[in-house]
Design an enzyme around this catalytic site. Structure first.
Site, short mmCIF file in Angstrom:
data_model
loop_
_atom_site.label_atom_id
_atom_site.label_comp_id
_atom_site.label_asym_id
_atom_site.label_seq_id
_atom_site.Cartn_x
_atom_site.Cartn_y
_atom_site.Cartn_z
N ASP A 50 32.19 -2.29 -4.91
CA ASP A 50 31.60 -1.57 -3.91
C ASP A 50 32.56 -0.42 -3.25
O ASP A 50 31.98 0.61 -3.00
CB ASP A 50 32.03 -2.48 -2.56
CG ASP A 50 30.89 -3.94 -2.60
OD1 ASP A 50 29.85 -3.53 -2.94
OD2 ASP A 50 31.36 -5.02 -2.05
N GLY A 51 33.59 -0.33 -3.86
CA GLY A 51 34.81 0.68 -4.02
C GLY A 51 33.81 1.99 -4.42
O GLY A 51 34.19 3.08 -4.02
N ASN A 125 31.26 2.10 5.78
CA ASN A 125 31.68 0.72 6.35
C ASN A 125 32.44 0.63 7.51
O ASN A 125 32.01 0.23 8.41
CB ASN A 125 32.75 0.28 5.19
CG ASN A 125 32.29 -0.45 4.17
OD1 ASN A 125 31.09 -0.91 4.19
ND2 ASN A 125 33.15 -1.01 3.00
N ALA A 166 32.66 -6.26 5.50
CA ALA A 166 33.72 -5.91 4.68
C ALA A 166 34.94 -6.18 5.48
O ALA A 166 35.37 -7.23 6.06
CB ALA A 166 33.69 -4.35 4.38
N PHE A 169 34.71 -8.13 8.71
CA PHE A 169 34.47 -9.94 8.48
C PHE A 169 35.96 -10.56 8.56
O PHE A 169 36.32 -11.40 9.05
CB PHE A 169 33.72 -9.94 7.54
CG PHE A 169 33.38 -11.42 7.42
CD1 PHE A 169 32.56 -12.21 8.35
CD2 PHE A 169 33.75 -12.27 6.34
CE1 PHE A 169 32.32 -13.45 8.13
CE2 PHE A 169 33.46 -13.44 6.15
CZ PHE A 169 32.50 -14.17 7.14
N SER A 170 36.87 -9.81 7.67
CA SER A 170 38.16 -10.13 7.46
C SER A 170 38.99 -10.29 8.71
O SER A 170 39.82 -11.27 8.94
CB SER A 170 39.02 -9.60 6.33
OG SER A 170 38.32 -9.47 5.26
P1 NAD Z 1 37.24 -2.22 -3.49
O1 NAD Z 1 35.92 -2.31 -4.29
O2 NAD Z 1 38.59 -2.74 -3.86
O3 NAD Z 1 36.67 -3.02 -2.24
C1 NAD Z 1 37.63 -3.85 -1.41
C2 NAD Z 1 36.97 -4.99 -1.11
O4 NAD Z 1 36.01 -5.00 -0.10
C3 NAD Z 1 36.11 -5.73 -2.32
O5 NAD Z 1 36.13 -7.17 -2.31
C4 NAD Z 1 34.93 -5.18 -1.82
O6 NAD Z 1 33.53 -6.17 -2.35
C5 NAD Z 1 34.83 -5.49 -0.49
N1 NAD Z 1 33.66 -4.47 0.40
C6 NAD Z 1 33.61 -3.23 0.60
N2 NAD Z 1 32.75 -2.94 1.28
C7 NAD Z 1 32.01 -4.04 1.30
C8 NAD Z 1 30.95 -4.36 2.27
N3 NAD Z 1 30.11 -3.52 3.04
N4 NAD Z 1 30.48 -5.85 2.64
C9 NAD Z 1 31.51 -6.71 2.09
N5 NAD Z 1 32.45 -6.34 1.24
C10 NAD Z 1 32.58 -4.93 1.01
O7 NAD Z 1 37.30 -0.80 -2.94
P2 NAD Z 1 38.02 0.09 -1.77
O8 NAD Z 1 38.05 1.51 -2.24
O9 NAD Z 1 39.42 -0.64 -1.69
O10 NAD Z 1 37.14 -0.31 -0.81
C11 NAD Z 1 37.52 0.02 0.72
C12 NAD Z 1 36.96 -1.05 1.51
O11 NAD Z 1 37.73 -2.03 1.39
C13 NAD Z 1 37.13 -0.59 2.94
O12 NAD Z 1 35.98 -0.04 3.43
C14 NAD Z 1 37.19 -1.91 3.72
O13 NAD Z 1 36.17 -2.53 4.27
C15 NAD Z 1 37.64 -2.90 2.73
N6 NAD Z 1 39.07 -3.37 2.81
C16 NAD Z 1 38.97 -4.70 3.22
C17 NAD Z 1 40.47 -5.27 3.75
C18 NAD Z 1 40.27 -6.80 4.16
O14 NAD Z 1 39.24 -7.35 3.76
N7 NAD Z 1 41.53 -7.33 4.70
C19 NAD Z 1 41.44 -4.51 3.99
C20 NAD Z 1 41.37 -3.26 3.51
C21 NAD Z 1 40.11 -2.71 3.06
#
Ligand code: NAD
Length: 267
Positions: A50-51, A125, A166, A169-170
């Protein structure tokens, strides 16, 4: 001229090898491949998790060309195509066996306190608003000029329906179906005491409402405005969040994909 497909990919080994394989297959079917975000492309193909999809959206400056993702990581919400299905995907793409989904994006427009300096960012997102030194952030929150709360806590998240699965939800926010016309404000570790009253749950805001924040900082800290994981640092500011005019188009090959994905990822 042959039809052009833009490829975006992350740098891990698997994505590199899939990129070579996909390029060969697409060229053998008469397509031209570009790695330079060609404006005449007919498709933006993202290889990774997704990133990688989010980076492609930002690197292409929220391109109007439709996106599709080949997943080389864990389950991906934006990355519908699995590696064993690449040939079927190419056939379905050529025969136009897909529909196009239009995803909402958010815009944040900030004005720095005591100056006319402004800035603007978009997110597919979410935006995260937090202090730069991890201390408590204090934010006056308004919906259409109605004061809602003075938030105190770790961070506020403003997420799109597509982003609701993303970080939102967490953080305990709800899943909003991608086509629902609204967006969501979700607190991260809100403080609720005699001194501070912050909403403990997420709030769904209608599409046309404007969410405003007055970020109040103690001392000389800056705060962070994080758009889809991309960090921007600013001094005290007023920020308005709205659903942007920009939509991100995504090809969908399996119409049940969204619900299958929810079940696979979370249950
Ligand atoms: P990444 O690919 O490592 O993504 C991080 C995680 O977020 C992965 O598990 C990915 O599958 C999930 N994700 C991203 N967009 C999603 C969506 N629309 N629905 C469901 N899952 C989704 O790459 P990255 O560059 O670190 O991604 C940035 C995203 O990471 C941010 O937009 C944020 O939503 C997410 N993030 C999540 C948390 C958390 O859940 N605690 C913390 C920081 C960032």
């Amino acid at each position: 001229m042959n039809q052009i497909i833009n490829i975006f990919y992350n740098k891990n080994k698997k994505s590199q090898s899939i990129r070579e394989e996909v390029q060969e297959k697409l060229e053998s079917r008469g397509f031209t491949i570009s790695y330079d975000n060609h404006p005449d492309g007919i498709l933006n193909l993202c290889i990774g998790g997704d990133g990688a999809f989010l980076r492609a959206v930002h690197d292409s400056n929220f391109s109007p060309i439709p996106f599709v993702g080949i997943n080389t990581g864990h389950l991906g919400f934006y990355q519908e195509i699995l590696i064993p299905h690449i040939d079927r995907f190419i056939d379905d793409f050529i025969h136009q066996n897909y529909h196009v989904e239009s995803l909402f994006t958010l815009q944040a427009q900030g004005i720095i306190h005591g100056s006319n300096q402004s800035y603007r960012h978009r997110a597919l997102n979410e935006f995260v608003i937090k202090n730069s030194d991890n201390s408590i952030i204090y934010i006056d929150v308004y919906v259409d000029d109605n004061h809602l709360e003075t938030f105190a806590g770790d961070a506020l998240l403003v997420s799109t329906p597509a982003g609701s699965t993303a970080y939102n939800f967490s953080a305990g926010g709800s899943i909003l179906y991608q086509q629902l016309e609204g967006y969501q404000l979700t607190p991260l570790a809100p403080i609720n005491s005699k001194a501070y009253r912050s909403l403990l749950n997420s709030l769904v805001i209608p599409k046309h409402a404007v969410l405003k924040m007055d970020v109040r900082l103690r001392g000389d800290h800056n705060f962070l405005l994080i758009a889809d994981g991309i960090t921007h640092e600013y001094p005290k500011a007023k920020i308005s969040f709205t659903i942007s005019e920009t939509r991100v188009k995504k090809l969908v090959f399996n119409e049940n994909w969204y619900w299958l994905n929810i079940k696979d990822k979370f249950l």
